[in-house]
Design a protein around this motif. Structure first.
Motif, mmCIF file in Angstrom:
data_model
loop_
_atom_site.group_PDB
_atom_site.id
_atom_site.type_symbol
_atom_site.label_atom_id
_atom_site.label_comp_id
_atom_site.label_asym_id
_atom_site.label_seq_id
_atom_site.Cartn_x
_atom_site.Cartn_y
_atom_site.Cartn_z
ATOM 1 N N GLU A 108 0.836 -1.213 0.000
ATOM 2 C CA GLU A 108 0.000 0.000 0.000
ATOM 3 C C GLU A 108 0.863 1.251 0.000
ATOM 4 O O GLU A 108 0.551 2.229 -0.684
ATOM 5 C CB GLU A 108 -0.935 -0.015 1.198
ATOM 6 N N ARG A 109 1.946 1.230 0.747
ATOM 7 C CA ARG A 109 2.855 2.392 0.757
ATOM 8 C C ARG A 109 3.498 2.587 -0.606
ATOM 9 O O ARG A 109 3.634 3.720 -1.081
ATOM 10 C CB ARG A 109 3.927 2.211 1.828
ATOM 11 N N ALA A 110 3.895 1.499 -1.254
ATOM 12 C CA ALA A 110 4.498 1.600 -2.585
ATOM 13 C C ALA A 110 3.473 2.133 -3.587
ATOM 14 O O ALA A 110 3.800 2.968 -4.443
ATOM 15 C CB ALA A 110 5.025 0.239 -3.032
ATOM 16 N N ARG A 111 2.232 1.683 -3.471
ATOM 17 C CA ARG A 111 1.176 2.160 -4.362
ATOM 18 C C ARG A 111 0.948 3.654 -4.151
ATOM 19 O O ARG A 111 0.790 4.415 -5.116
ATOM 20 C CB ARG A 111 -0.103 1.375 -4.076
ATOM 21 N N ALA A 112 0.960 4.111 -2.910
ATOM 22 C CA ALA A 112 0.764 5.535 -2.614
ATOM 23 C C ALA A 112 1.930 6.362 -3.146
ATOM 24 O O ALA A 112 1.724 7.462 -3.666
ATOM 25 C CB ALA A 112 0.603 5.740 -1.110
ATOM 26 N N ARG A 113 3.162 5.833 -3.037
ATOM 27 C CA ARG A 113 4.321 6.558 -3.579
ATOM 28 C C ARG A 113 4.228 6.677 -5.094
ATOM 29 O O ARG A 113 4.530 7.728 -5.667
ATOM 30 C CB ARG A 113 5.619 5.845 -3.185
ATOM 31 N N ARG A 114 3.806 5.595 -5.771
ATOM 32 C CA ARG A 114 3.667 5.652 -7.227
ATOM 33 C C ARG A 114 2.588 6.646 -7.633
ATOM 34 O O ARG A 114 2.758 7.408 -8.595
ATOM 35 C CB ARG A 114 3.345 4.266 -7.779
ATOM 36 N N ALA A 115 1.467 6.672 -6.881
ATOM 37 C CA ALA A 115 0.391 7.618 -7.195
ATOM 38 C C ALA A 115 0.860 9.056 -6.982
ATOM 39 O O ALA A 115 0.546 9.942 -7.778
ATOM 40 C CB ALA A 115 -0.836 7.319 -6.338
ATOM 41 N N ALA A 116 1.620 9.301 -5.928
ATOM 42 C CA ALA A 116 2.133 10.651 -5.675
ATOM 43 C C ALA A 116 3.109 11.062 -6.763
ATOM 44 O O ALA A 116 3.103 12.219 -7.218
ATOM 45 C CB ALA A 116 2.812 10.704 -4.306
#
Length: 147
Positions: A108-116
């Protein structure tokens, strides 16, 4: 009952007591380790000290007490890992295997970093995560309490 059963039970009790004592000692020692090298050194010292204790107990003839030394080594190694607080060496594999929630959190953290990163490239606005509208008002703008 035979003496063998009683000796087995006492040996198991000594083992559990050794695990508890070793865990507390290892936990305190692990908390004082600043880096991985000190952690590895503390593990080697715990194993050597436990081996020496086991040899001394074995030489005195009180073999049942040797199970205390065996449990103390096992508890100290586990306590060092808990006290150090980081996954190192073979513990990394065990921690990844036994903590699927941590893997989900990492995804989830990696997904949030990619979205940012994607929002930064495209210039899109941040998503609204919290509503600032008054929840007590209905669609016509009237207060829910004044109905």
């Amino acid at each position: 009952m035979s003496d063998g059963f009683a000796i087995t039970v006492v040996s198991l009790l000594f083992t559990v007591f050794g695990i508890v004592v070793g865990f507390h000692l290892g936990d305190e020692a692990g908390a004082r380790c600043e880096n991985t090298a000190r952690y590895a050194t503390a593990n080697v010292v715990a194993i050597l000290a436990g081996s020496l204790l086991f040899m001394v107990v074995w030489a005195t003839g009180y073999v049942v007490l040797g199970m205390f030394a065996f449990g103390a080594v096992a508890g100290a190694v586990a306590g060092l890992k808990f006290g150090y607080g980081e996954s190192v060496g073979p513990w990394k594999f065990v921690d990844r295997l036994m903590t699927p929630a941590a893997r989900q959190r990492d995804r989830e953290r990696a997904r949030a970093r990619r979205a940012a990163a994607k929002r930064a490239r495209t210039g899109a606005a941040e998503p609204e995560l919290m509503s600032v509208a008054d929840a007590r008002k209905d669609k016509q703008g009237k207060s829910a309490e004044g109905k």
